[in-house]
Design an enzyme around this catalytic site. Structure first.
Site, PDB file in Angstrom:
ATOM      1  N   ARG A 117       3.898  -2.736   4.734  1.00 35.25           N
ATOM      2  CA  ARG A 117       3.226  -4.037   4.732  1.00 35.25           C
ATOM      3  C   ARG A 117       4.165  -5.108   4.167  1.00 35.25           C
ATOM      4  O   ARG A 117       5.015  -4.836   3.343  1.00 35.25           O
ATOM      5  CB  ARG A 117       1.967  -3.976   3.856  1.00 35.25           C
ATOM      6  N   LYS A 182       1.505   8.463  -3.204  1.00 34.70           N
ATOM      7  CA  LYS A 182       1.377   8.025  -1.809  1.00 34.70           C
ATOM      8  C   LYS A 182       1.932   9.081  -0.842  1.00 34.70           C
ATOM      9  O   LYS A 182       3.092   9.460  -0.912  1.00 34.70           O
ATOM     10  CB  LYS A 182       2.126   6.697  -1.633  1.00 34.70           C
ATOM     11  N   ARG A 317      -4.348  -1.741  -7.239  1.00 30.12           N
ATOM     12  CA  ARG A 317      -3.549  -0.889  -8.125  1.00 30.12           C
ATOM     13  C   ARG A 317      -4.453  -0.181  -9.125  1.00 30.12           C
ATOM     14  O   ARG A 317      -5.449  -0.732  -9.563  1.00 30.12           O
ATOM     15  CB  ARG A 317      -2.533  -1.726  -8.914  1.00 30.12           C
TER      16      ARG A 317
HETATM   17  P1  ATP Z   1      -0.055  -2.548  -0.977  1.00 26.29           P
HETATM   18  O1  ATP Z   1      -1.335  -2.143  -1.597  1.00 26.29           O
HETATM   19  O2  ATP Z   1       0.370  -3.909  -1.340  1.00 26.29           O
HETATM   20  O3  ATP Z   1       0.024  -2.253   0.466  1.00 26.29           O
HETATM   21  P2  ATP Z   1       1.894  -0.495  -1.353  1.00 26.29           P
HETATM   22  O4  ATP Z   1       2.596  -0.123  -2.579  1.00 26.29           O
HETATM   23  O5  ATP Z   1       1.122   0.561  -0.666  1.00 26.29           O
HETATM   24  O6  ATP Z   1       0.992  -1.693  -1.733  1.00 26.29           O
HETATM   25  P3  ATP Z   1       3.209  -1.038   1.097  1.00 26.29           P
HETATM   26  O7  ATP Z   1       3.917  -2.249   1.558  1.00 26.29           O
HETATM   27  O8  ATP Z   1       1.933  -0.686   1.791  1.00 26.29           O
HETATM   28  O9  ATP Z   1       2.954  -1.149  -0.419  1.00 26.29           O
HETATM   29  O10 ATP Z   1       4.197   0.168   1.232  1.00 26.29           O
HETATM   30  C1  ATP Z   1       5.500   0.023   0.788  1.00 26.29           C
HETATM   31  C2  ATP Z   1       5.646   0.863  -0.448  1.00 26.29           C
HETATM   32  O11 ATP Z   1       5.770   2.203  -0.040  1.00 26.29           O
HETATM   33  C3  ATP Z   1       6.865   0.523  -1.272  1.00 26.29           C
HETATM   34  O12 ATP Z   1       6.569   0.707  -2.632  1.00 26.29           O
HETATM   35  C4  ATP Z   1       7.854   1.587  -0.841  1.00 26.29           C
HETATM   36  O13 ATP Z   1       8.805   1.904  -1.826  1.00 26.29           O
HETATM   37  C5  ATP Z   1       6.940   2.775  -0.598  1.00 26.29           C
HETATM   38  N1  ATP Z   1       7.502   3.714   0.370  1.00 26.29           N
HETATM   39  C6  ATP Z   1       8.507   3.526   1.267  1.00 26.29           C
HETATM   40  N2  ATP Z   1       8.731   4.633   1.972  1.00 26.29           N
HETATM   41  C7  ATP Z   1       7.861   5.561   1.539  1.00 26.29           C
HETATM   42  C8  ATP Z   1       7.599   6.915   1.877  1.00 26.29           C
HETATM   43  N3  ATP Z   1       8.271   7.545   2.834  1.00 26.29           N
HETATM   44  N4  ATP Z   1       6.607   7.552   1.185  1.00 26.29           N
HETATM   45  C9  ATP Z   1       5.901   6.937   0.226  1.00 26.29           C
HETATM   46  N5  ATP Z   1       6.091   5.663  -0.136  1.00 26.29           N
HETATM   47  C10 ATP Z   1       7.064   4.981   0.507  1.00 26.29           C
HETATM   48  C1  BTN Z   2       2.603   1.051   4.315  1.00 27.77           C
HETATM   49  O1  BTN Z   2       2.021   1.817   3.562  1.00 27.77           O
HETATM   50  O2  BTN Z   2       3.165   0.053   3.910  1.00 27.77           O
HETATM   51  C2  BTN Z   2       2.619   1.336   5.790  1.00 27.77           C
HETATM   52  C3  BTN Z   2       3.766   2.193   6.189  1.00 27.77           C
HETATM   53  C4  BTN Z   2       3.762   2.426   7.676  1.00 27.77           C
HETATM   54  C5  BTN Z   2       4.957   3.222   8.149  1.00 27.77           C
HETATM   55  C6  BTN Z   2       4.860   3.559   9.605  1.00 27.77           C
HETATM   56  S1  BTN Z   2       6.067   4.736  10.116  1.00 27.77           S
HETATM   57  C7  BTN Z   2       5.694   4.460  11.796  1.00 27.77           C
HETATM   58  C8  BTN Z   2       5.477   2.971  11.933  1.00 27.77           C
HETATM   59  N1  BTN Z   2       6.716   2.268  12.173  1.00 27.77           N
HETATM   60  C9  BTN Z   2       7.040   1.461  11.168  1.00 27.77           C
HETATM   61  O3  BTN Z   2       8.077   0.760  11.118  1.00 27.77           O
HETATM   62  N2  BTN Z   2       6.108   1.510  10.215  1.00 27.77           N
HETATM   63  C10 BTN Z   2       5.020   2.395  10.564  1.00 27.77           C
END
Ligand code: ATP
Ligand code: BTN
Length: 321
Positions: A117, A182, A317
């Site tokens: 996101r 996550k 959070r």
């Molecule tokens: P929000 O509630 O704002 O969406 P979020 O922490 O879930 O918060 P996202 O933008 O949805 O944020 O997801 C990006 C987050 O996920 C970053 O903290 C990133 O470091 C983490 N991230 C990136 N790759 C992975 C992965 N493969 N597995 C778990 N977390 C990951």
């Molecule tokens: C999040 O938690 O922020 C969402 C992560 C979504 C990752 C998937 S992997 C397949 C697809 N292609 C991308 O570039 N992002 C989504």
């Protein structure tokens, strides 16, 4: 040969197990050992752990089961496309929404620019996880997309449960959690105009057997192998289950919307009845999480009573001390 063909074929050979010498691999492709060594470096840059033993050759540090286009297309025909190395499966489908039919899927082994996101990075090492996106044209338009993203999360967790994988929860609006870490993220992106049908791309990234030392993730994370209690997850079978679940959930959503959905979500809500905070730009509100309402808004109990919050800019959070 196409850009990544040699690297992918080397990986296929290594995925069979055992050691493979630079000489053997070189002969296979008619290139020098030095060229093989360069390809191996390139593969390592995709996040694959390969080591070399003098006199024996190269071996994968972890066993790897590759996705198999034949297995996927036997199930879904031309609707599913496997592109092993890609920038982002979401971007790939977004770039060609006009030529897609609802249910079209792109699956990858590695994403060079996987995203989460708000432009955040989604760490996507080769062969360790699942990265897939589905296209869906939603006649109800953009306003219906928020609810849809919650429905997708529930559908995926329920699909895991059907496979006997228990204990995966949801964090509003669309993360999958396991033991407060996550496990997967869902990213819904769209193109289209207000008032018209929405072209949606629903991307899912799920960690299956990601190496502990993986860098670049800024929060605690989990892999499905922990849920399964084994390293041997059949990635092709899992991909088929998740694609099927997604397809069914989107079809149902078009027919029934969010009807009967609140209970299904609340059963799986990781933070239900727990202290949380909602971050909205500079603003933070704390309270107790009370699940969601029929519109898909998150419910927060504060001293003012239970209030609902909705919108893509909100981050939830944990607020336990
Ligand atoms: P929000 O509630 O704002 O969406 P979020 O922490 O879930 O918060 P996202 O933008 O949805 O944020 O997801 C990006 C987050 O996920 C970053 O903290 C990133 O470091 C983490 N991230 C990136 N790759 C992975 C992965 N493969 N597995 C778990 N977390 C990951
Ligand atoms: C999040 O938690 O922020 C969402 C992560 C979504 C990752 C998937 S992997 C397949 C697809 N292609 C991308 O570039 N992002 C989504």
């Amino acid at each position: 040969m196409k850009e990544h063909t040699i690297k992918l074929t080397i990986l296929k050979t290594l995925a069979e197990g055992g050691f493979h010498s630079g000489e053997e691999l070189g002969e296979q492709f008619g290139v020098s050992r030095a060229a093989i060594s360069k390809h191996i470096k390139g593969i390592q840059e995709w996040g694959v752990d390969i080591y070399r033993v003098q006199g024996k050759g190269y071996q994968l540090a972890q066993p790897m089961q590759l996705l198999d286009e034949k297995v996927l297309s036997a199930q879904f025909g031309a609707l599913v496309e496997l592109i092993p190395v890609i920038d982002s499966t979401n971007q790939y489908l977004l770039d060609k929404v006009d030529s897609l039919e609802s249910g079209a899927v792109c699956v990858a082994e590695y994403q060079a620019k996987g995203r989460g996101r708000r432009g955040r990075e989604w760490v996507s090492p080769f062969g360790a996880n699942l990265y897939m996106s589905m296209f869906w044209r939603l006649d109800a338009g953009m306003a219906a997309a928020m609810g849809l993203s919650l429905v997708v999360g529930v559908a995926i967790v329920e699909a895991l449960e059907k496979l006997g994988l228990e204990g995966v929860k949801l964090k509003w609006p669309n993360d999958l959690y396991y033991q407060d870490r996550k496990l997967a993220g869902i990213l819904v992106e769209m193109s289209g105009q207000a008032g018209a049908a929405a072209n949606l791309v629903i991307g899912t990234g799920m960690n299956l057997m990601m190496a502990e030392q993986t860098e670049g993730i800024t929060q605690p994370w989990a892999s499905l192998k922990e849920v399964a209690g084994t390293d041997s997850i059949d990635r092709n079978k899992l991909a088929i289950s998740l694609i099927t679940a997604l397809h069914n959930a989107l079809t149902d959503y078009e027919l029934y919307g969010m009807r009967g959905f609140v209970e299904r979500w609340n059963r799986l809500d990781n933070f239900l009845d727990r202290p949380i905070k909602l971050i909205m730009g500079p603003r933070e509100i704390t309270g107790i999480c009370r699940g969601i309402n029929e519109q898909g808004a998150v419910l927060l109990e504060t001293e003012n009573g239970v209030e609902s919050f909705i919108g893509g800019e909100i981050s939830l959070r944990d607020n336990a001390n």
